[in-house]
Scaffold this motif. Sequence first.
Motif, PDB file in Angstrom:
ATOM      1  N   CYS A  21      -6.205  -0.122  -7.970  1.00  0.00           N
ATOM      2  CA  CYS A  21      -6.537   0.915  -7.253  1.00  0.00           C
ATOM      3  C   CYS A  21      -5.380   1.796  -6.394  1.00  0.00           C
ATOM      4  O   CYS A  21      -4.633   1.123  -5.912  1.00  0.00           O
ATOM      5  CB  CYS A  21      -7.549   0.583  -6.053  1.00  0.00           C
ATOM      6  SG  CYS A  21      -9.007  -0.331  -6.667  1.00  0.00           S
ATOM      7  N   GLY A  22      -5.724   2.982  -6.272  1.00  0.00           N
ATOM      8  CA  GLY A  22      -4.853   3.595  -5.190  1.00  0.00           C
ATOM      9  C   GLY A  22      -3.410   3.847  -5.655  1.00  0.00           C
ATOM     10  O   GLY A  22      -2.885   3.853  -6.722  1.00  0.00           O
ATOM     11  N   THR A  23      -2.647   3.500  -4.710  1.00  0.00           N
ATOM     12  CA  THR A  23      -1.136   3.323  -4.768  1.00  0.00           C
ATOM     13  C   THR A  23      -0.571   2.281  -5.822  1.00  0.00           C
ATOM     14  O   THR A  23       0.346   2.433  -6.735  1.00  0.00           O
ATOM     15  CB  THR A  23      -0.398   2.801  -3.267  1.00  0.00           C
ATOM     16  OG1 THR A  23      -0.425   4.059  -2.664  1.00  0.00           O
ATOM     17  CG2 THR A  23       1.236   2.642  -3.647  1.00  0.00           C
ATOM     18  N   VAL A  66      -2.902  -5.517 -10.110  1.00  0.00           N
ATOM     19  CA  VAL A  66      -1.630  -5.293  -9.127  1.00  0.00           C
ATOM     20  C   VAL A  66      -2.628  -4.978  -7.844  1.00  0.00           C
ATOM     21  O   VAL A  66      -3.169  -3.769  -7.516  1.00  0.00           O
ATOM     22  CB  VAL A  66      -1.027  -3.821  -9.690  1.00  0.00           C
ATOM     23  CG1 VAL A  66       0.093  -3.479  -8.625  1.00  0.00           C
ATOM     24  CG2 VAL A  66      -0.558  -4.092 -11.273  1.00  0.00           C
ATOM     25  N   THR A  67      -2.230  -5.840  -6.874  1.00  0.00           N
ATOM     26  CA  THR A  67      -3.070  -5.539  -5.641  1.00  0.00           C
ATOM     27  C   THR A  67      -2.089  -6.052  -4.442  1.00  0.00           C
ATOM     28  O   THR A  67      -1.845  -7.173  -4.293  1.00  0.00           O
ATOM     29  CB  THR A  67      -4.192  -6.185  -5.610  1.00  0.00           C
ATOM     30  OG1 THR A  67      -4.853  -6.176  -4.159  1.00  0.00           O
ATOM     31  CG2 THR A  67      -4.370  -7.480  -6.262  1.00  0.00           C
ATOM     32  N   GLN A  68      -1.533  -5.223  -3.473  1.00  0.00           N
ATOM     33  CA  GLN A  68      -0.918  -5.394  -2.539  1.00  0.00           C
ATOM     34  C   GLN A  68      -1.353  -6.646  -1.543  1.00  0.00           C
ATOM     35  O   GLN A  68      -1.081  -7.688  -1.619  1.00  0.00           O
ATOM     36  CB  GLN A  68      -0.553  -4.207  -1.718  1.00  0.00           C
ATOM     37  CG  GLN A  68       0.368  -4.419  -0.561  1.00  0.00           C
ATOM     38  CD  GLN A  68      -0.269  -5.344   0.776  1.00  0.00           C
ATOM     39  OE1 GLN A  68       0.274  -6.207   1.349  1.00  0.00           O
ATOM     40  NE2 GLN A  68      -1.264  -4.742   1.466  1.00  0.00           N
ATOM     41  N   SER A  69      -2.694  -6.173  -1.216  1.00  0.00           N
ATOM     42  CA  SER A  69      -3.460  -7.318  -0.071  1.00  0.00           C
ATOM     43  C   SER A  69      -4.086  -8.617  -0.937  1.00  0.00           C
ATOM     44  O   SER A  69      -4.177  -9.521  -0.433  1.00  0.00           O
ATOM     45  CB  SER A  69      -4.617  -6.472   0.357  1.00  0.00           C
ATOM     46  OG  SER A  69      -5.418  -6.171  -0.679  1.00  0.00           O
ATOM     47  N   THR A  86      -8.814  -6.270  -2.653  1.00  0.00           N
ATOM     48  CA  THR A  86      -9.482  -5.144  -2.936  1.00  0.00           C
ATOM     49  C   THR A  86     -10.734  -5.480  -3.810  1.00  0.00           C
ATOM     50  O   THR A  86     -10.426  -6.178  -4.728  1.00  0.00           O
ATOM     51  CB  THR A  86      -8.453  -4.265  -3.592  1.00  0.00           C
ATOM     52  OG1 THR A  86      -7.495  -4.082  -2.495  1.00  0.00           O
ATOM     53  CG2 THR A  86      -9.304  -2.918  -3.693  1.00  0.00           C
ATOM     54  N   THR A 122     -10.719  -4.633  -7.511  1.00  0.00           N
ATOM     55  CA  THR A 122      -9.895  -5.212  -8.354  1.00  0.00           C
ATOM     56  C   THR A 122     -10.165  -6.536  -8.583  1.00  0.00           C
ATOM     57  O   THR A 122     -10.091  -7.373  -9.429  1.00  0.00           O
ATOM     58  CB  THR A 122      -8.518  -4.982  -7.572  1.00  0.00           C
ATOM     59  OG1 THR A 122      -7.911  -3.853  -7.181  1.00  0.00           O
ATOM     60  CG2 THR A 122      -7.302  -5.725  -8.460  1.00  0.00           C
ATOM     61  N   LEU A 167      -0.683  11.422  -2.960  1.00  0.00           N
ATOM     62  CA  LEU A 167      -1.680  10.536  -2.512  1.00  0.00           C
ATOM     63  C   LEU A 167      -1.064  10.368  -0.969  1.00  0.00           C
ATOM     64  O   LEU A 167      -2.070  10.359  -0.041  1.00  0.00           O
ATOM     65  CB  LEU A 167      -1.831   9.000  -3.191  1.00  0.00           C
ATOM     66  CG  LEU A 167      -2.885   8.136  -2.508  1.00  0.00           C
ATOM     67  CD1 LEU A 167      -4.106   8.677  -2.338  1.00  0.00           C
ATOM     68  CD2 LEU A 167      -2.677   6.909  -3.230  1.00  0.00           C
ATOM     69  N   LYS A 168       0.134   9.880  -1.089  1.00  0.00           N
ATOM     70  CA  LYS A 168       0.666   9.652   0.345  1.00  0.00           C
ATOM     71  C   LYS A 168       0.467  10.907   1.189  1.00  0.00           C
ATOM     72  O   LYS A 168       0.169  10.841   2.465  1.00  0.00           O
ATOM     73  CB  LYS A 168       2.223   9.476   0.256  1.00  0.00           C
ATOM     74  CG  LYS A 168       2.753   8.311   1.072  1.00  0.00           C
ATOM     75  CD  LYS A 168       2.784   6.813   0.834  1.00  0.00           C
ATOM     76  CE  LYS A 168       1.344   6.522   0.612  1.00  0.00           C
ATOM     77  NZ  LYS A 168       1.224   5.262  -0.294  1.00  0.00           N
ATOM     78  N   VAL A 217      -9.341  -2.757   1.321  1.00  0.00           N
ATOM     79  CA  VAL A 217     -10.783  -2.193   0.810  1.00  0.00           C
ATOM     80  C   VAL A 217     -11.677  -3.454   0.598  1.00  0.00           C
ATOM     81  O   VAL A 217     -11.697  -3.375  -0.843  1.00  0.00           O
ATOM     82  CB  VAL A 217     -10.689  -0.819   0.262  1.00  0.00           C
ATOM     83  CG1 VAL A 217     -11.978  -0.286  -0.137  1.00  0.00           C
ATOM     84  CG2 VAL A 217     -10.073   0.391   0.980  1.00  0.00           C
TER      85      VAL A 217
HETATM   86  C1  F6R Z   1      -2.352   3.873  -0.265  1.00  0.00           C
HETATM   87  C2  F6R Z   1      -2.951   2.482  -0.116  1.00  0.00           C
HETATM   88  C3  F6R Z   1      -4.363   2.349  -0.880  1.00  0.00           C
HETATM   89  C4  F6R Z   1      -4.102   1.017  -1.699  1.00  0.00           C
HETATM   90  C5  F6R Z   1      -5.491   0.571  -2.608  1.00  0.00           C
HETATM   91  C6  F6R Z   1      -5.190  -0.675  -3.174  1.00  0.00           C
HETATM   92  O1  F6R Z   1      -1.353   4.038   0.601  1.00  0.00           O
HETATM   93  O2  F6R Z   1      -2.525   1.968   0.557  1.00  0.00           O
HETATM   94  O3  F6R Z   1      -4.592   3.193  -2.046  1.00  0.00           O
HETATM   95  O4  F6R Z   1      -3.032   1.003  -2.565  1.00  0.00           O
HETATM   96  O5  F6R Z   1      -6.260   0.465  -1.332  1.00  0.00           O
HETATM   97  O6  F6R Z   1      -4.842  -1.784  -2.038  1.00  0.00           O
HETATM   98  P1  F6R Z   1      -4.359  -2.979  -3.014  1.00  0.00           P
HETATM   99  O7  F6R Z   1      -2.955  -2.896  -3.299  1.00  0.00           O
HETATM  100  O8  F6R Z   1      -4.346  -4.015  -1.460  1.00  0.00           O
HETATM  101  O9  F6R Z   1      -5.187  -3.536  -3.883  1.00  0.00           O
END
Ligand code: F6R
Length: 352
Positions: A54-56, A99-102, A105, A108, A229-230, A349
């Motif tokens: 999602c998103g970035t 692909v998910t930073q946190s 999500t 995801t 987006l940013k 999220v």
């Molecule tokens: C944009 C941003 C969001 C996240 C998205 C997915 O700056 O932070 O679009 O990229 O909510 O989050 P992760 O990567 O944590 O799954």
Amino acid sequence: GKSGYDHYMLKEIHEQPTAIRKCLRERVNELEGTVTVEELADLECDGPVQFVACGTSYHAALYGAKMLQERGIPAQCFLASEYDVGKIPITEETLVVGVTQSGETADTMSALRAANRVGATTLALTNVVGSSAARECDHVMYIRAGPEIGVAATKTFASQQVALAMLSSVLSEESSMEFVKRLRDLPDQIQKVLDEANAREVAEEYDGSDAYFFIGRGYNAPVALEGALKMKEISYEHAEGFAAGELKHGPLALVTDQTPVFAMLAGDSNLSKTLGNVKEVEARDAPVVAVTDSPEEVGQFADHVLEVPDAGPRFTPILANIQLQLVSYWVANQMGRSIDKPRNLAKSVTVE
Ligand code: F6R
């Protein structure tokens, strides 16, 4: 703390050289020109790759998919919220990469759980050790960006891009001295962008615009989406990003002398085509900001140039993105926005 920066976002933008060094550590061997990701030692993949994000992170996935495709691996990207294993071809041969930073999500996680249920192999590309994605996938690769406090993803996006570059090499079993050297050079090149950036002046110039547009081709196309987006997240201004070639299929109708167009001309292997798109917006009197490693070739078509070093076709767009992060930051700062905690947004999220 913020180590003297006004915002976590600006601190995290400046942490990118360090984040990338950590992401590469013990994974690239410059003497042998090889890439080895220890966590992925027993990952076997002969099938197609599906990215869910999602998103970035989705923009990083788009960028990563292009690298796999270039190396002959069939790869597709899905917005996690649109991923429906009942409606797409997916088998036990498929590798599904979340692909998910946190790593938390909700959309995801649902997509990854669905992929697990149908017996596909799953891989989490995440920043957070022990996160849900890390625990529930068959494999995990860490991007090692360190904690990111600003809601807007910055250093984690760059780290995802670099991790995906390494993943493309691991999956295709292809590498080269040049590829590894390009990766190793990135942290210093990012530092150079940060040290020499004139993004603040450009941001000041375009304060109060009706909208901001971002265009790019190839590896620059996902960077254009990310730039927009940013901008919308932290400045609350209208911004749109699109593949440069799409301009004349609709968005050109929105272009006026009040809508600056940021043209990603960074390591573009189809530079003359993208310059053609730049001329189309210029003919509508739109101000053009070129983000480029070729200022002498493109400068004459632009009102402003944000220069980046040449890092080759794959990686110069990573550097271009740093310039866009800075432009958004300075636009938002000038407008007095709540940069680290934009209205209506959460860092993680966890609802669908
Ligand atoms: C944009 C941003 C969001 C996240 C998205 C997915 O700056 O932070 O679009 O990229 O909510 O989050 P992760 O990567 O944590 O799954």
